[in-house]
Design a protein around this motif. Structure first.
Motif, short mmCIF file in Angstrom:
data_model
loop_
_atom_site.label_atom_id
_atom_site.label_comp_id
_atom_site.label_asym_id
_atom_site.label_seq_id
_atom_site.Cartn_x
_atom_site.Cartn_y
_atom_site.Cartn_z
N SER A 5 22.29 6.57 -10.04
CA SER A 5 21.43 5.52 -9.48
C SER A 5 22.12 4.16 -9.36
O SER A 5 21.52 3.21 -8.85
CB SER A 5 20.16 5.38 -10.33
OG SER A 5 20.43 4.67 -11.53
N HIS A 6 23.38 4.08 -9.81
CA HIS A 6 24.07 2.78 -9.72
C HIS A 6 25.57 3.00 -9.88
O HIS A 6 26.05 3.29 -10.98
CB HIS A 6 23.55 1.84 -10.81
CG HIS A 6 24.07 0.44 -10.74
ND1 HIS A 6 23.25 -0.67 -10.60
CD2 HIS A 6 25.33 -0.07 -10.81
CE1 HIS A 6 23.97 -1.77 -10.59
NE2 HIS A 6 25.26 -1.44 -10.72
N CYS A 7 26.30 2.92 -8.77
CA CYS A 7 27.76 2.97 -8.85
C CYS A 7 28.32 2.04 -7.79
O CYS A 7 27.57 1.51 -6.95
CB CYS A 7 28.27 4.40 -8.65
SG CYS A 7 27.77 5.16 -7.10
N HIS A 8 29.62 1.83 -7.85
CA HIS A 8 30.27 0.91 -6.91
C HIS A 8 31.36 1.68 -6.18
O HIS A 8 32.54 1.57 -6.51
CB HIS A 8 30.84 -0.29 -7.65
CG HIS A 8 29.81 -1.11 -8.36
ND1 HIS A 8 29.10 -2.12 -7.73
CD2 HIS A 8 29.33 -1.06 -9.63
CE1 HIS A 8 28.25 -2.66 -8.60
NE2 HIS A 8 28.36 -2.04 -9.76
N LEU A 9 30.95 2.49 -5.20
CA LEU A 9 31.91 3.35 -4.49
C LEU A 9 32.88 2.55 -3.64
O LEU A 9 33.93 3.06 -3.26
CB LEU A 9 31.16 4.35 -3.60
CG LEU A 9 30.35 5.42 -4.33
CD1 LEU A 9 29.56 6.26 -3.33
CD2 LEU A 9 31.25 6.31 -5.18
N GLY A 91 20.15 -6.10 -4.70
CA GLY A 91 20.79 -6.26 -6.00
C GLY A 91 22.26 -5.89 -5.92
O GLY A 91 22.75 -5.63 -4.82
N GLU A 92 23.00 -5.86 -6.98
CA GLU A 92 22.43 -6.28 -8.22
C GLU A 92 22.44 -7.78 -8.28
O GLU A 92 23.35 -8.45 -7.82
CB GLU A 92 23.20 -5.66 -9.40
CG GLU A 92 24.71 -5.89 -9.35
CD GLU A 92 25.43 -5.14 -10.45
OE1 GLU A 92 25.29 -5.49 -11.62
OE2 GLU A 92 26.15 -4.18 -10.11
N MET A 93 21.38 -8.31 -8.84
CA MET A 93 21.19 -9.75 -8.92
C MET A 93 20.70 -10.09 -10.32
O MET A 93 20.24 -9.21 -11.06
CB MET A 93 20.14 -10.18 -7.90
CG MET A 93 18.77 -9.58 -8.17
SD MET A 93 17.47 -10.29 -7.17
CE MET A 93 17.57 -9.32 -5.69
N PHE A 151 16.06 -2.86 -14.66
CA PHE A 151 17.15 -3.49 -15.41
C PHE A 151 18.25 -2.44 -15.52
O PHE A 151 18.10 -1.46 -16.24
CB PHE A 151 16.67 -3.92 -16.80
CG PHE A 151 15.94 -5.23 -16.79
CD1 PHE A 151 14.74 -5.35 -16.08
CD2 PHE A 151 16.43 -6.33 -17.48
CE1 PHE A 151 14.05 -6.56 -16.06
CE2 PHE A 151 15.74 -7.54 -17.46
CZ PHE A 151 14.55 -7.66 -16.76
N HIS A 152 19.33 -2.64 -14.74
CA HIS A 152 20.39 -1.65 -14.76
C HIS A 152 21.29 -1.88 -15.97
O HIS A 152 21.37 -2.98 -16.50
CB HIS A 152 21.16 -1.70 -13.43
CG HIS A 152 22.53 -2.29 -13.53
ND1 HIS A 152 23.63 -1.53 -13.84
CD2 HIS A 152 22.96 -3.55 -13.40
CE1 HIS A 152 24.68 -2.32 -13.87
NE2 HIS A 152 24.32 -3.55 -13.62
N CYS A 153 21.95 -0.80 -16.41
CA CYS A 153 22.85 -0.84 -17.57
C CYS A 153 22.17 -1.55 -18.73
O CYS A 153 22.72 -2.46 -19.34
CB CYS A 153 24.17 -1.54 -17.23
SG CYS A 153 25.41 -1.35 -18.53
N THR A 201 26.15 5.57 -13.64
CA THR A 201 27.48 5.41 -14.24
C THR A 201 27.92 3.95 -14.28
O THR A 201 28.71 3.58 -15.14
CB THR A 201 28.56 6.17 -13.43
OG1 THR A 201 28.50 5.73 -12.07
CG2 THR A 201 28.37 7.67 -13.55
N ASP A 202 27.47 3.13 -13.32
CA ASP A 202 28.07 1.81 -13.09
C ASP A 202 29.58 1.96 -12.86
O ASP A 202 30.35 1.05 -13.17
CB ASP A 202 27.79 0.83 -14.24
CG ASP A 202 27.88 -0.63 -13.78
OD1 ASP A 202 27.90 -0.89 -12.55
OD2 ASP A 202 27.93 -1.53 -14.65
N SER A 203 29.99 3.13 -12.35
CA SER A 203 31.41 3.33 -12.10
C SER A 203 31.88 2.33 -11.03
O SER A 203 31.08 1.93 -10.19
CB SER A 203 31.68 4.77 -11.64
OG SER A 203 30.83 5.14 -10.58
#
Ligand SMILES: [Zn+2]
Ligand SMILES: [Zn+2]
Length: 263
Positions: A5-9, A91-93, A151-153, A201-203
């Motif tokens: 649900s949240h990564c930085h490809l 986001g992310e903000m 609220f991510h991570c 992952t927030d990868s």
């Protein structure tokens, strides 16, 4: 099946070999990824990527680290970006008082303006909050018409999780929950309501145990985080994956036929 649900490809380390990264994700059962663009240029790249990959969805916004660097008409540009159908959230903000890479006044102003835009376009919001819980909550309360907020991570205390839930917001957990020192966070993972939890992952950051030394982290590894949370909650990984996936679909209003469309 799972969704990261949240990564930085589009980040260095993942972008150059994104086909391999997505292939490994699919092999691990991670069939969709939500890639977070942290600024306007990044958003262009993310949208190009999602054009060619139906299982990659975009969230776009200005990261608090970037708040000081925005141009004059950044908000008009962001409005155009987030009006696109493949942008599922803003986001992310938020606020980051840990690094303070941008001064706090700029962080607050850019955060508020994005919340106004999110309210206008009626799309969900992904929050980045580091050592700024009270200020983030206060700011969010000024915007009662937001659609969905996550609220991510999340790595905070139980009291903070309870405040977030009481406000009707969601929490998403990264590999931090798998770390040895994260016993308190695992307690939080156990008590979260089944319909308000997501995994990510927030990868390329934050590789989970047992692959913590892996650099960069990548979406396939969300399975380790999911397994850890399932264990804490005393349910099977399949059961947890099903609920996390359903939650992610619902939070972002993702189309439901993407995985099936994929060869
Ligand atoms: Zn973040
Ligand atoms: Zn992130």
């Amino acid at each position: 099946m799972l969704i990261d649900s949240h990564c930085h490809l589009t980040s260095a380390g993942l972008y150059e070999r994104v086909d391999d990264v997505l292939h490994r994700a699919a092999e691990a059962g991670v069939l969709e990824c939500i890639t977070i663009a942290t600024g306007l240029d990044d958003a262009k790249r993310a949208l190009e990527l999602s054009d060619s990959k139906p299982n990659v969805h975009v969230v776009a916004g200005i990261h608090p680290h970037e708040a000081e660097k925005v141009g004059k008409r950044w908000d008009e540009e962001l409005k155009t970006v987030v009006a696109q159908p493949d942008v599922y959230a803003l986001g992310e903000m938020g606020l980051d008082y840990h690094y303070d890479f941008s001064d706090r006044a700029s962080q607050a102003a850019v955060f508020r303006r994005q919340l106004e835009i999110a309210t206008d376009v009626r799309k969900p919001v992904v929050i980045h909050c580091r050592e700024a819980h009270d200020d983030v909550m206060r700011t969010l309360h000024e915007f009662p018409l937001l659609v969905n907020v996550v609220f991510h991570c999340f790595t905070g205390a139980r009291r903070e999780a309870e405040e977030i839930l009481a406000a009707g917001y969601w929490l998403s957990l990264t590999g931090v929950v798998t770390f040895k020192k994260s016993a308190k966070l695992r307690e939080v993972a156990k008590m979260l309501p089944a319909d308000r939890i997501m995994v990510e992952t927030d990868s390329p950051y934050l590789s989970p145990e047992p692959v913590r030394s892996m650099r960069p982290n990548e979406p396939a590894n969300v399975v380790h985080t999911a397994a850890c949370i399932a264990r804490e909650r005393g349910i099977s990984i399949e059961e947890f994956a099903a609920l996390a996936t359903a939650n992610t679909r619902r939070f972002f209003s993702l189309p439901c036929d993407v995985a099936r469309r994929r060869p």
